[in-house]
Scaffold this motif. Structure first.
Motif, mmCIF file in Angstrom:
data_model
loop_
_atom_site.group_PDB
_atom_site.id
_atom_site.type_symbol
_atom_site.label_atom_id
_atom_site.label_comp_id
_atom_site.label_asym_id
_atom_site.label_seq_id
_atom_site.Cartn_x
_atom_site.Cartn_y
_atom_site.Cartn_z
ATOM 1 N N GLU A 173 0.872 -1.188 0.000
ATOM 2 C CA GLU A 173 0.000 0.000 0.000
ATOM 3 C C GLU A 173 0.899 1.225 0.000
ATOM 4 O O GLU A 173 1.772 1.360 0.872
ATOM 5 C CB GLU A 173 -0.846 0.034 1.285
ATOM 6 C CG GLU A 173 -2.052 -0.877 1.281
ATOM 7 C CD GLU A 173 -3.087 -0.465 0.254
ATOM 8 O OE1 GLU A 173 -3.369 0.739 0.130
ATOM 9 O OE2 GLU A 173 -3.598 -1.372 -0.455
ATOM 10 N N TRP A 174 0.712 2.094 -0.969
ATOM 11 C CA TRP A 174 1.502 3.337 -0.939
ATOM 12 C C TRP A 174 1.187 4.092 0.342
ATOM 13 O O TRP A 174 0.013 4.201 0.716
ATOM 14 C CB TRP A 174 1.136 4.246 -2.116
ATOM 15 C CG TRP A 174 1.365 3.690 -3.479
ATOM 16 C CD1 TRP A 174 0.421 3.391 -4.403
ATOM 17 C CD2 TRP A 174 2.623 3.390 -4.093
ATOM 18 N NE1 TRP A 174 1.007 2.930 -5.556
ATOM 19 C CE2 TRP A 174 2.366 2.915 -5.396
ATOM 20 C CE3 TRP A 174 3.957 3.477 -3.681
ATOM 21 C CZ2 TRP A 174 3.370 2.524 -6.281
ATOM 22 C CZ3 TRP A 174 4.954 3.095 -4.560
ATOM 23 C CH2 TRP A 174 4.668 2.623 -5.837
ATOM 24 N N PRO A 175 2.187 4.656 0.997
ATOM 25 C CA PRO A 175 1.875 5.463 2.191
ATOM 26 C C PRO A 175 1.186 6.777 1.797
ATOM 27 O O PRO A 175 1.362 7.257 0.684
ATOM 28 C CB PRO A 175 3.266 5.750 2.788
ATOM 29 C CG PRO A 175 4.220 5.612 1.655
ATOM 30 C CD PRO A 175 3.616 4.617 0.695
ATOM 31 N N SER A 176 0.409 7.332 2.719
ATOM 32 C CA SER A 176 -0.191 8.645 2.475
ATOM 33 C C SER A 176 0.525 9.662 3.355
ATOM 34 O O SER A 176 0.894 9.349 4.495
ATOM 35 C CB SER A 176 -1.675 8.596 2.830
ATOM 36 O OG SER A 176 -2.261 9.845 2.528
ATOM 37 N N PHE A 177 0.787 10.819 2.832
ATOM 38 C CA PHE A 177 1.488 11.853 3.612
ATOM 39 C C PHE A 177 1.140 13.223 3.039
ATOM 40 O O PHE A 177 0.386 13.319 2.051
ATOM 41 C CB PHE A 177 3.008 11.608 3.611
ATOM 42 C CG PHE A 177 3.563 11.174 2.266
ATOM 43 C CD1 PHE A 177 3.779 12.097 1.261
ATOM 44 C CD2 PHE A 177 3.854 9.819 2.008
ATOM 45 C CE1 PHE A 177 4.285 11.710 0.027
ATOM 46 C CE2 PHE A 177 4.354 9.419 0.766
ATOM 47 C CZ PHE A 177 4.574 10.374 -0.231
ATOM 48 N N ASP A 178 1.689 14.237 3.620
ATOM 49 C CA ASP A 178 1.424 15.618 3.197
ATOM 50 C C ASP A 178 1.879 15.816 1.749
ATOM 51 O O ASP A 178 3.017 15.493 1.405
ATOM 52 C CB ASP A 178 2.184 16.566 4.137
ATOM 53 C CG ASP A 178 1.752 18.009 3.963
ATOM 54 O OD1 ASP A 178 1.616 18.468 2.812
ATOM 55 O OD2 ASP A 178 1.550 18.672 5.005
ATOM 56 N N GLU A 179 0.980 16.372 0.929
ATOM 57 C CA GLU A 179 1.316 16.547 -0.492
ATOM 58 C C GLU A 179 2.471 17.514 -0.718
ATOM 59 O O GLU A 179 3.042 17.570 -1.802
ATOM 60 C CB GLU A 179 0.077 17.040 -1.258
ATOM 61 C CG GLU A 179 -0.395 18.425 -0.821
ATOM 62 C CD GLU A 179 -1.717 18.828 -1.433
ATOM 63 O OE1 GLU A 179 -2.470 17.962 -1.896
ATOM 64 O OE2 GLU A 179 -2.004 20.050 -1.423
#
Ligand code: AMP
Length: 546
Positions: A173-179
């Motif tokens: 799963e790709w990590p989610s973070f601040d764009e």
């Protein structure tokens, strides 16, 4: 402002991994075709790119790298390089593309400055890597982009890319973070001083991809087959590795061989509709086509930028049925800033008026703002006549260079170092790099204008114009010409012919004072004419007294 009313829309960060996820879900048959360094053609679909990028992300995760760690590449345009683009940025690391055409010492400086922890490299750079290894002690792993059963080099501690990703499952799963997190890093060619890094973010990259695909921009679509000739080590190949997936176009990656024949063969065999590159590369393709009396059967549009596209080149492409999209940008702008497209309100009733619009560097695409200023930062009028330093701003323009603790901006704008005029309809025209302008008797002569005219002479391959010291006028233009090989007249005759060619096309006092012929005009690592070198070579040149 108090009591703000927020919209009620989903708030998901703009991340590079979204592009790949979306393309593999909605354009599953999209094909990526690569001319490999090994010489063969490799093909796979976006689904395979998706899985292999995830396998790479997993393999990097096992190494326990911190988010934001820099991962370097020394590689041509190819599918493994694309996997690194997505696998590295998608997992929160920074993809640092390095220009292998720079001097080894400059490359070593860049790798050390960026603190790259891993370097992925193409087989063609193994000798370079052997040279770089002792100069770059911070690099923990050197990984060669070759097949599993091949040995990269006899040097110790070189790993194999396929082995590196082989044990990962691809279930990730790709990590989610601040764009706003950093996604990739690219150093400017550094004509003066040390190269400086432009650190792009996920947000700036996605916004740039949307903007570059717009109809009045590069007009990309799922109907296109796109061949980026501009290297993936030069400002992310002008964003095409992202924008082509964003629109679901097929992608053709040309590898190492960028000569006229190799490019032409790929354009034809892969039915390419859209391509992108600097004028010097296209000059080779045009030469090959002319010498062999060929034509294009599929090729429709080409974006040319990086340096001014000579009108003669535009005309040739037009005669071959290919629309030239002239664009301006720079590393610090991700790179796209302006695109030369007419609009309905333009006064372009005549063919000549329309041609003039196409020849300029163009209008801003939404997101970028621009102005021209004088030496005291006063805004100059947009009347098509006044020219000054071009300043820009927008969400994909840098505000500071990597690891430089001061703003790169003046008054909130980025000074591009280009000199330009802007007309009342917003069409911008670059007249020079500020350091290339020829200052003759207090007036400025545009070296680009002189080069464009000279490039239109049938016996000229390439022309560079530089300022040479002059006792009366301060500086005067000297034209340096690389002539066509199949010459039947003497150099003296050609010189007079080229000087005559300028007449009636520009003011008489702009005409160069002299012309010298060279075997090859030196090019920079990104294929631009190396005027600094020419200025050095001809700094004591004595112009004829008139
Ligand atoms: P780079 O950062 O290496 O891509 O170089 C950017 C510079 O290339 C700009 O600041 C311009 O001087 C020049 N450049 C890019 N596109 C054009 C163009 N279409 N016409 C004239 N100069 C250009």
């Amino acid at each position: 402002m108090t009591n703000q009313l927020f919209g009620q829309m989903m708030d998901s960060p703009l991340l590079i991994s979204n592009i790949l996820d979306s393309a593999s879900r909605h354009h599953a048959k999209m094909e990526i075709v690569s001319k490999r360094v090994e010489g063969d053609i490799h093909r796979y679909t976006i689904s395979e790119l998706h899985i292999r990028s995830k396998k790479l992300a997993q393999a990097l995760e096992y190494l326990g790298l911190k988010m934001g760690s820099r991962i370097g590449t020394l590689a041509w345009n190819g599918y493994r390089h694309l996997e690194i683009y997505y696998g590295v940025s998608g997992s929160g690391l920074v993809c640092h593309t390095i220009n292998p055409r720079l001097f080894p010492e400059q490359i070593a400086y860049i790798i050390q400055h960026a603190e790259d922890e891993i370097i992925f490299f193409d087989l063609s750079f193994r000798t370079l890597v052997e040279h770089l290894k002792p100069l770059c002690p911070l690099v923990k792993k050197w990984i060669c982009l070759i097949d599993e059963n091949l040995q990269a080099t006899s040097v110790e501690n070189i790993e194999n890319y396929e082995t590196f990703i082989a044990n990962s499952s691809g279930v990730y799963e790709w990590p989610s973070f601040d764009e706003r997190c950093a996604s990739s890093l690219c150093y400017t060619s550094g004509t003066t001083g040390n190269p400086k890094g432009a650190l792009y973010s996920h947000r700036s990259t996605i916004l740039h991809s949307y903007a570059s695909a717009l109809p009045d921009s590069l007009c990309l679509s799922a109907m296109d087959v796109i061949l980026p000739i501009v290297p993936m080590f030069h400002v992310n190949a002008w964003g095409i590795p992202y924008s082509s997936l964003l629109v679901g176009a097929n992608l053709v990656l040309p590898g190492e061989k960028l000569d006229g024949k190799s490019i032409y063969d790929l354009l034809e065999s892969e039915k390419v509709t859209f391509s992108a590159g600097v004028p010097t590369v296209w000059a080779g393709v045009i030469q090959y086509i002319k010498n062999n009396h060929l034509k294009f059967n599929h090729f429709k549009r080409v974006v040319i930028g990086g340096s001014a596209c000579p009108p003669a080149m535009m005309k040739t492409f037009q005669d071959l049925g290919v629309e030239v999209i002239h664009a301006w940008g720079m590393t610090e702008l991700s790179p796209l800033g302006t695109v030369a497209k007419p609009k309905s309100s333009d006064n372009c009733k005549t063919k000549e008026a329309l041609e003039l619009i196409h020849q300029k560097q163009g209008r801003v695409i939404f997101g970028v703002d621009m102005k021209i200023v004088d030496g005291d930062l006063n805004k100059l009028p947009h009347d098509g006549k006044a020219f000054g330093d071009l300043n820009v701003k927008g969400p994909w323009v840098i505000n500071q260079y990597f690891k430089v603790n001061e703003s790169a901006l003046k008054d909130g704008w980025f000074p591009t170092g280009d000199v330009a005029n802007i007309d009342s309809d917003g069409h911008m025209q670059i007249t020079d790099r500020s350091k290339d302008v020829i200052k003759s008797g207090g007036e400025w002569i545009s070296s680009i204008d002189l080069e464009n005219i000279a490039a239109g002479h049938p016996l000229v391959t390439m022309a560079a114009c530089i300022a040479v010291a002059h006792s009366k006028w301060g500086e005067r233009p000297l034209l340096i010409v690389e002539k066509k090989s199949e010459l039947t007249i003497s150099e003296e005759e050609l010189k007079n012919d080229i000087l005559k060619f300028f007449e009636g096309k520009i003011a008489q006092w702009w005409i160069p004072d002299d012309i010298v012929f060279v075997d090859k005009i030196p090019l920079t690592a990104t294929g631009k004419m190396q005027k600094m070198k020419l200025r050095e070579q001809f700094k004591d040149y004595l112009l004829p007294t008139l």
